[in-house]
Design a protein around this motif. Structure first.
Motif, PDB file in Angstrom:
ATOM      1  N   GLN A  27       0.838  -1.208   0.000  1.00 24.02           N
ATOM      2  CA  GLN A  27       0.000   0.000   0.000  1.00 24.02           C
ATOM      3  C   GLN A  27       0.872   1.257   0.000  1.00 24.02           C
ATOM      4  OE1 GLN A  27      -2.632   0.515   3.367  1.00 24.02           O
ATOM      5  NE2 GLN A  27      -3.755   2.149   2.349  1.00 24.02           N
ATOM      6  N   LEU A  28       1.954   1.244   0.764  1.00 25.45           N
ATOM      7  CA  LEU A  28       2.857   2.393   0.782  1.00 25.45           C
ATOM      8  C   LEU A  28       3.435   2.646  -0.611  1.00 25.45           C
ATOM      9  CD1 LEU A  28       4.363   4.645   2.277  1.00 25.45           C
ATOM     10  CD2 LEU A  28       6.105   2.940   2.903  1.00 25.45           C
ATOM     11  N   LEU A  29       3.871   1.594  -1.289  1.00 24.12           N
ATOM     12  CA  LEU A  29       4.392   1.763  -2.648  1.00 24.12           C
ATOM     13  C   LEU A  29       3.316   2.308  -3.587  1.00 24.12           C
ATOM     14  CD1 LEU A  29       6.704  -1.352  -3.249  1.00 24.12           C
ATOM     15  CD2 LEU A  29       7.324   0.945  -2.467  1.00 24.12           C
ATOM     16  N   MET A  30       2.080   1.834  -3.449  1.00 20.41           N
ATOM     17  CA  MET A  30       0.986   2.349  -4.286  1.00 20.41           C
ATOM     18  C   MET A  30       0.761   3.830  -4.043  1.00 20.41           C
ATOM     19  SD  MET A  30      -1.936  -0.634  -4.519  1.00 20.41           S
ATOM     20  CE  MET A  30      -2.118  -0.885  -2.775  1.00 20.41           C
ATOM     21  N   GLU A  69      13.060   5.598  -5.198  1.00 22.75           N
ATOM     22  CA  GLU A  69      14.097   6.612  -5.332  1.00 22.75           C
ATOM     23  C   GLU A  69      13.558   7.895  -4.717  1.00 22.75           C
ATOM     24  OE1 GLU A  69      15.894   8.895  -9.080  1.00 22.75           O
ATOM     25  OE2 GLU A  69      16.292   6.740  -9.102  1.00 22.75           O
ATOM     26  N   LEU A  70      14.292   8.408  -3.723  1.00 23.62           N
ATOM     27  CA  LEU A  70      13.887   9.635  -3.042  1.00 23.62           C
ATOM     28  C   LEU A  70      14.684  10.810  -3.600  1.00 23.62           C
ATOM     29  CD1 LEU A  70      13.853   8.218   0.599  1.00 23.62           C
ATOM     30  CD2 LEU A  70      11.867   8.678  -0.837  1.00 23.62           C
ATOM     31  N   HIS A  71      14.007  11.927  -3.828  1.00 21.48           N
ATOM     32  CA  HIS A  71      14.646  13.138  -4.326  1.00 21.48           C
ATOM     33  C   HIS A  71      14.589  14.189  -3.230  1.00 21.48           C
ATOM     34  CE1 HIS A  71      14.443  11.289  -8.276  1.00 21.48           C
ATOM     35  NE2 HIS A  71      13.165  11.046  -8.052  1.00 21.48           N
ATOM     36  N   LEU A  82       8.799   5.177  -7.654  1.00 21.88           N
ATOM     37  CA  LEU A  82       9.163   3.770  -7.642  1.00 21.88           C
ATOM     38  C   LEU A  82      10.191   3.514  -8.735  1.00 21.88           C
ATOM     39  CD1 LEU A  82       5.735   1.914  -7.247  1.00 21.88           C
ATOM     40  CD2 LEU A  82       7.229   2.850  -5.490  1.00 21.88           C
ATOM     41  N   THR A  83      11.152   2.666  -8.422  1.00 20.01           N
ATOM     42  CA  THR A  83      12.106   2.212  -9.429  1.00 20.01           C
ATOM     43  C   THR A  83      11.409   1.124 -10.257  1.00 20.01           C
ATOM     44  OG1 THR A  83      12.975   0.459  -8.016  1.00 20.01           O
ATOM     45  CG2 THR A  83      14.053   2.635  -7.870  1.00 20.01           C
ATOM     46  N   GLU A  84      12.043   0.698 -11.321  1.00 19.05           N
ATOM     47  CA  GLU A  84      11.478  -0.404 -12.114  1.00 19.05           C
ATOM     48  C   GLU A  84      11.321  -1.652 -11.245  1.00 19.05           C
ATOM     49  OE1 GLU A  84      10.032  -0.476 -15.150  1.00 19.05           O
ATOM     50  OE2 GLU A  84      10.302   1.692 -14.963  1.00 19.05           O
ATOM     51  N   THR A  85      12.301  -1.905 -10.384  1.00 20.78           N
ATOM     52  CA  THR A  85      12.207  -3.045  -9.463  1.00 20.78           C
ATOM     53  C   THR A  85      11.016  -2.890  -8.537  1.00 20.78           C
ATOM     54  OG1 THR A  85      14.599  -3.405  -9.530  1.00 20.78           O
ATOM     55  CG2 THR A  85      13.419  -4.327  -7.643  1.00 20.78           C
ATOM     56  N   GLY A  86      10.827  -1.700  -7.977  1.00 15.81           N
ATOM     57  CA  GLY A  86       9.685  -1.449  -7.095  1.00 15.81           C
ATOM     58  C   GLY A  86       8.363  -1.679  -7.802  1.00 15.81           C
ATOM     59  N   LYS A  87       8.261  -1.231  -9.045  1.00 10.16           N
ATOM     60  CA  LYS A  87       7.035  -1.431  -9.834  1.00 10.16           C
ATOM     61  C   LYS A  87       6.781  -2.910 -10.089  1.00 10.16           C
ATOM     62  CE  LYS A  87       7.329   3.023 -12.185  1.00 10.16           C
ATOM     63  NZ  LYS A  87       7.587   3.708 -13.457  1.00 10.16           N
TER      64      LYS A  87
END
Length: 115
Positions: A27-30, A69-71, A82-87
């Motif tokens: 849920q956090l990633l979403m 990835e945090l900016h 989200l990175t590609e891995t996170g997605k």
């Protein structure tokens, strides 16, 4: 009195016996993907920024590749994506949970009738 029976399952992924990924982190990633911001994601979930940041750090460090990835802030403000891995992790986890839920729904009536 009639009793309420329910068949439920939740899926978590452990690494070395310690929880790593499950419904809350999904849920956090979403929310990060939706909002483009860790602080907005945390706020929408009713979670402190510190806890959300800690969860992201844990996923980024213990996963095979970083998930988020945090900016850092600046004139435009900070952000997160989200990175590609996170997605991939998120979509695979959600798909897997849909299949688990469908399997449980298929067998719920039969199982609960036996209880």
């Amino acid at each position: 009195m009639k009793t309420k029976k329910e068949l439920r399952a939740r899926c978590w992924i452990d690494i070395d016996g310690k929880k790593f990924f499950g419904p809350g982190r999904a849920q956090l990633l979403m929310m990060i993907d939706k909002n483009g911001s860790l602080s907005k994601a945390a706020k929408e979930m009713g979670m402190s920024y510190r806890k959300a940041w800690s969860m992201v750090e844990d996923m980024n460090q213990r996963g095979q590749q970083p998930y988020v990835e945090l900016h850092k802030g600046g004139a435009q403000g900070g952000g997160a994506e989200l990175t590609e891995t996170g997605k991939k992790v998120l979509s695979t986890f959600l798909s897997m949970n849909e299949k688990i839920t469908a399997t449980i729904q298929q067998h719920t009536d039969e199982m609960l009738a036996l209880i």
